[in-house]
Design a protein around this motif. Structure first.
Motif, mmCIF file in Angstrom:
data_model
loop_
_atom_site.group_PDB
_atom_site.id
_atom_site.type_symbol
_atom_site.label_atom_id
_atom_site.label_comp_id
_atom_site.label_asym_id
_atom_site.label_seq_id
_atom_site.Cartn_x
_atom_site.Cartn_y
_atom_site.Cartn_z
ATOM 1 N N ILE A 120 0.857 -1.180 0.000
ATOM 2 C CA ILE A 120 0.000 0.000 0.000
ATOM 3 C C ILE A 120 0.895 1.233 0.000
ATOM 4 O O ILE A 120 1.686 1.443 0.921
ATOM 5 N N THR A 178 3.593 1.343 6.040
ATOM 6 C CA THR A 178 3.267 -0.004 6.491
ATOM 7 C C THR A 178 4.515 -0.687 7.032
ATOM 8 O O THR A 178 5.605 -0.128 6.991
ATOM 9 N N TRP A 232 1.272 11.445 -2.049
ATOM 10 C CA TRP A 232 0.837 12.814 -1.805
ATOM 11 C C TRP A 232 1.094 13.602 -3.078
ATOM 12 O O TRP A 232 2.224 13.656 -3.556
ATOM 13 N N TRP A 255 6.193 9.912 -2.196
ATOM 14 C CA TRP A 255 5.725 8.554 -1.939
ATOM 15 C C TRP A 255 6.055 8.215 -0.507
ATOM 16 O O TRP A 255 7.143 8.536 -0.024
ATOM 17 N N GLY A 301 -3.197 0.614 -3.816
ATOM 18 C CA GLY A 301 -2.857 -0.780 -3.571
ATOM 19 C C GLY A 301 -2.353 -1.433 -4.839
ATOM 20 O O GLY A 301 -2.282 -0.806 -5.904
ATOM 21 N N GLN A 340 1.289 5.285 0.030
ATOM 22 C CA GLN A 340 0.681 6.590 0.263
ATOM 23 C C GLN A 340 1.344 7.552 -0.715
ATOM 24 O O GLN A 340 2.565 7.701 -0.717
ATOM 25 N N LYS A 392 -3.611 13.426 -0.041
ATOM 26 C CA LYS A 392 -3.113 12.078 0.220
ATOM 27 C C LYS A 392 -4.003 11.050 -0.472
ATOM 28 O O LYS A 392 -5.222 11.076 -0.355
ATOM 29 N N TYR A 393 -3.338 10.121 -1.202
ATOM 30 C CA TYR A 393 -4.027 9.014 -1.860
ATOM 31 C C TYR A 393 -3.407 7.715 -1.356
ATOM 32 O O TYR A 393 -2.204 7.666 -1.114
ATOM 33 N N GLU A 394 -4.206 6.674 -1.218
ATOM 34 C CA GLU A 394 -3.679 5.345 -0.889
ATOM 35 C C GLU A 394 -3.902 4.449 -2.088
ATOM 36 O O GLU A 394 -5.020 4.295 -2.564
ATOM 37 N N ASN A 450 5.771 4.898 2.416
ATOM 38 C CA ASN A 450 5.404 3.552 2.841
ATOM 39 C C ASN A 450 5.203 3.607 4.347
ATOM 40 O O ASN A 450 6.163 3.580 5.100
#
Length: 187
Positions: free
Chosen positions: A137, A169, A141, A165, A150, A139, A146-148, A167
């Motif tokens: 996933i 997670t 910007w 960009w 997958g 993230q 902000k967009y997520e 990460n």
């Protein structure tokens, strides 16, 4: 054919008169793994490559140099040149004509990070950028939004808009990017 990093390691190791077992002892990596890496059968991560470099008495830049222009149409996975941007991401160049092409294709491995607020800055530049998420996933910007994304998601935006960009997670995020501005041509 390009010489991969593993082949370069093997050549230097042999030039120095060192055995796989000696490098294994110095790095705590198995001789079997090192042999497979030298033959291009398995990849190596940056931490392990740094251990190998230390054992051989060279800096990582000895194996990871500036862009190349071999003219080869095909680049094998084990031949990809690594470009370390910072401790957060590893860029793998996907072209053998990086210093003459007008766009720059890359595979990027974004490492997990705990400080993704103030420590990550937007990076506007000329051109356009395309991002495709292979795993994890991301993230993204763009212009403060902000967009997520997958696996299987993509984004395409003007690179002049501040973007970054992230990460956030605990697992690596893998992406493919295309920049229509080749930074190597601007050097």
């Amino acid at each position: 054919m390009n010489i991969g990093i593993g082949e370069k390691v093997k050549k230097l190791r042999q030039d120095l008169g060192l055995s796989l077992n000696q490098i294994s002892d110095r790095t705590n990596l198995s001789a079997t793994y090192l042999s497979r890496f030298e033959r291009g059968v398995v990849p190596i991560n940056v931490d392990n490559l740094e251990k190998v470099c230390s054992a051989l008495g060279v800096e990582i830049s000895y194996f990871i140099g500036s862009p190349r222009n071999s003219g080869d149409v095909i680049i094998r996975k084990y031949e990809r040149q690594v470009d370390l941007k910072d401790e957060r991401c590893i860029h793998y160049n996907l072209s053998n004509i990086e210093d003459t092409c007008t766009f720059l294709p890359r595979y990027v491995d974004l490492l997990p990070q705990t400080d993704y607020g103030e420590g990550v800055h937007s990076f506007p530049h000329e051109g356009e950028e395309f991002v495709y998420v292979l795993k994890g996933i991301l993230q993204l910007w763009v212009g403060g939004i902000k967009y997520e994304l997958g696996a299987g998601d993509s984004a395409h935006y003007k690179s002049t808009i501040p973007h970054r960009w992230v990460n956030a997670t605990s697992e690596n995020v893998q992406i493919i990017t295309l920049n229509d501005t080749n930074f190597y041509l601007q050097i």
